[in-house]
Design a protein around this motif. Structure first.
Motif, mmCIF file in Angstrom:
data_model
loop_
_atom_site.group_PDB
_atom_site.id
_atom_site.type_symbol
_atom_site.label_atom_id
_atom_site.label_comp_id
_atom_site.label_asym_id
_atom_site.label_seq_id
_atom_site.Cartn_x
_atom_site.Cartn_y
_atom_site.Cartn_z
ATOM 1 N N THR A 44 33.074 124.292 32.919
ATOM 2 C CA THR A 44 32.815 125.256 33.985
ATOM 3 C C THR A 44 33.020 126.653 33.418
ATOM 4 N N SER A 45 32.037 127.521 33.659
ATOM 5 C CA SER A 45 32.164 128.887 33.152
ATOM 6 C C SER A 45 31.600 129.875 34.169
ATOM 7 N N ASP A 46 32.125 131.088 34.158
ATOM 8 C CA ASP A 46 31.642 132.141 35.044
ATOM 9 C C ASP A 46 30.316 132.671 34.534
ATOM 10 N N GLY A 47 29.449 133.008 35.457
ATOM 11 C CA GLY A 47 28.163 133.603 35.106
ATOM 12 C C GLY A 47 27.041 132.591 35.088
ATOM 13 N N PRO A 48 25.822 133.081 34.982
ATOM 14 C CA PRO A 48 24.651 132.205 34.997
ATOM 15 C C PRO A 48 24.557 131.368 33.729
ATOM 16 N N TYR A 49 23.921 130.222 33.853
ATOM 17 C CA TYR A 49 23.728 129.348 32.698
ATOM 18 C C TYR A 49 22.753 129.980 31.712
ATOM 19 N N LEU A 50 21.629 130.462 32.214
ATOM 20 C CA LEU A 50 20.627 131.074 31.344
ATOM 21 C C LEU A 50 21.016 132.506 31.013
ATOM 22 N N GLN A 51 20.937 132.850 29.775
ATOM 23 C CA GLN A 51 21.223 134.212 29.339
ATOM 24 C C GLN A 51 19.902 134.972 29.254
ATOM 25 N N THR A 52 19.557 135.643 30.344
ATOM 26 C CA THR A 52 18.301 136.391 30.428
ATOM 27 C C THR A 52 18.580 137.753 31.049
ATOM 28 N N THR A 53 17.559 138.575 31.097
ATOM 29 C CA THR A 53 17.718 139.888 31.723
ATOM 30 C C THR A 53 17.253 139.881 33.169
ATOM 31 N N GLU A 54 16.680 138.766 33.635
ATOM 32 C CA GLU A 54 16.254 138.623 35.029
ATOM 33 C C GLU A 54 16.728 137.287 35.570
ATOM 34 N N HIS A 55 16.961 137.249 36.871
ATOM 35 C CA HIS A 55 17.409 136.029 37.525
ATOM 36 C C HIS A 55 16.746 135.911 38.877
ATOM 37 N N VAL A 56 16.737 134.705 39.438
ATOM 38 C CA VAL A 56 16.201 134.495 40.770
ATOM 39 C C VAL A 56 17.115 135.191 41.769
ATOM 40 N N GLY A 57 16.537 136.046 42.589
ATOM 41 C CA GLY A 57 17.308 136.771 43.585
ATOM 42 C C GLY A 57 17.176 136.177 44.975
ATOM 43 N N GLY A 58 16.127 135.419 45.189
ATOM 44 C CA GLY A 58 15.885 134.778 46.472
ATOM 45 C C GLY A 58 14.630 133.938 46.359
ATOM 46 N N PHE A 59 14.345 133.172 47.402
ATOM 47 C CA PHE A 59 13.195 132.275 47.311
ATOM 48 C C PHE A 59 12.757 131.791 48.682
ATOM 49 N N TRP A 60 11.543 131.284 48.718
ATOM 50 C CA TRP A 60 11.003 130.564 49.865
ATOM 51 C C TRP A 60 10.594 129.188 49.373
#
Length: 113
Positions: free
Chosen positions: A66-82
């Motif tokens: 278990t670690s803090d932060g997102p799994y993928l190391q990218t400059t963008e992340h999903v902010g919301g969705f439908w």
């Protein structure tokens, strides 16, 4: 009918209090109302910043790290969705275009299996 994910992408430093004004909120509300009226919206959700994510990774010894932060190391992340139920990819992409305009952000459209 196929279900599609329409995901909104935000940069790591995205701050809704700065980036999202009243006009944008009205555009997103109008899009949600349009989706509901069309009967295609299954679920919608906004996410907390990726910095608040907690990642769980299976290790080779069977333990889960278990670690803090997102799994993928990218400059963008999903902010919301439908999640939409659309007749075909063309219809899902048409809604994705509307989402990109309303959210003023890149959008990804993907079908569920």
């Amino acid at each position: 009918m196929t279900r599609y994910l329409v995901a909104i992408h935000h940069p790591d430093d995205y701050d809704p209090s700065v980036a999202e004004d009243e006009a944008m909120a009205r555009d997103i509300d109008a899009l949600n109302d349009e989706m509901v009226a069309a009967g295609i919206r299954v679920f919608v959700g906004g996410l907390h910043p990726a910095s608040r994510a907690i990642s769980l990774t299976l290790q080779s010894d069977g333990a889960v790290l278990t670690s803090d932060g997102p799994y993928l190391q990218t400059t963008e992340h999903v902010g919301g969705f439908w999640v939409l139920e659309a007749a075909d990819l063309s219809e899902a992409l048409a809604w994705g275009r509307k989402a990109a305009i309303a959210c003023r952000a890149p959008v990804e459209v993907r079908a569920f299996h």
